[in-house]
Scaffold this motif. Structure first.
Motif, short mmCIF file in Angstrom:
data_model
loop_
_atom_site.label_atom_id
_atom_site.label_comp_id
_atom_site.label_asym_id
_atom_site.label_seq_id
_atom_site.Cartn_x
_atom_site.Cartn_y
_atom_site.Cartn_z
N TRP A 1 20.90 -4.53 47.16
CA TRP A 1 21.86 -3.29 47.00
C TRP A 1 23.09 -3.92 46.97
N ARG B 1 19.95 2.52 50.45
CA ARG B 1 21.64 2.24 50.89
C ARG B 1 21.84 1.00 51.62
N HIS C 1 21.32 3.28 42.09
CA HIS C 1 21.12 4.23 41.14
C HIS C 1 19.63 4.22 40.52
N GLY C 2 19.20 5.50 40.45
CA GLY C 2 17.92 5.47 39.96
C GLY C 2 17.50 4.50 38.60
N GLU D 1 27.34 -2.27 45.89
CA GLU D 1 27.95 -1.07 45.81
C GLU D 1 28.25 -0.85 44.28
N ASP D 2 28.37 -1.78 43.47
CA ASP D 2 28.60 -1.45 42.04
C ASP D 2 27.43 -0.94 41.29
N CYS E 1 25.64 1.50 42.75
CA CYS E 1 25.25 2.80 43.35
C CYS E 1 25.76 4.14 42.61
N THR E 2 25.29 5.21 43.10
CA THR E 2 25.81 6.63 42.93
C THR E 2 26.87 6.70 43.96
N LEU E 3 27.68 7.74 43.72
CA LEU E 3 28.86 8.03 44.79
C LEU E 3 28.23 8.07 46.22
N GLY E 4 26.86 8.52 46.44
CA GLY E 4 26.61 8.69 47.63
C GLY E 4 26.10 7.50 48.43
N ALA F 1 15.91 6.99 49.19
CA ALA F 1 16.94 6.19 48.50
C ALA F 1 16.94 4.84 49.11
#
Length: 133
Positions: free
Chosen positions: A38, A91, A50-51, A40-41, A43-46, A89
């Motif tokens: 994982w 996270r 990202h899928g 942060e860059d 990821c989606t806003l949540g 998801a």
């Protein structure tokens, strides 16, 4: 434990996997396992991976599975169809992909890939068809 030979195979044949930080845990004709952390860059806003990142992990892992199951004389493979179902998801931690061939024919190779989180929960399942080149 990281499979350095498998990781080099991914990064050499698919440089995008190095940018994503994909590490290979195991690779062979019956089973290919890889993971990515994982970030942060990615990821989606949540804050969920990202899928498209998860699909890239599944696609790359399935591609190596198909490559390791090529019929004699074949040059490589290319993805012609891919279907993913997302179930939850990620996270934090790692997304881990496990690919197994369902059918290795002369013209097409079908691979099923499961993506799990660190708790072993199923995050997504991809079925992919690779054309033999």
């Amino acid at each position: 434990m990281i499979d350095t030979e498998g990781t080099k195979l991914f990064h050499t044949t698919m440089p995008f996997t190095e940018k994503l930080g994909v590490e290979v845990l195991e690779h062979g004709p019956e089973l290919v396992r890889s993971r990515l952390a994982w970030q942060e860059d990615l990821c989606t806003l949540g804050g969920a991976l990202h899928g498209g990142v998860l699909m890239s992990l599944a696609d790359a892992t399935a591609a190596v599975s198909a490559f390791l199951n090529l019929p004699e004389g074949a040059q490589g493979t290319t993805t012609v169809e891919s279907k993913t179902n997302f179930l939850r998801a990620i996270r934090s931690g790692y997304a881990s992909a496990t690919a197994r061939p369902l059918h290795a024919g002369r013209r097409f190779i079908v691979v099923e890939t499961e993506i799990h989180d660190d708790a072993g929960k199923l995050v997504g399942k991809t079925t992919q068809t690779q054309a033999v080149l």
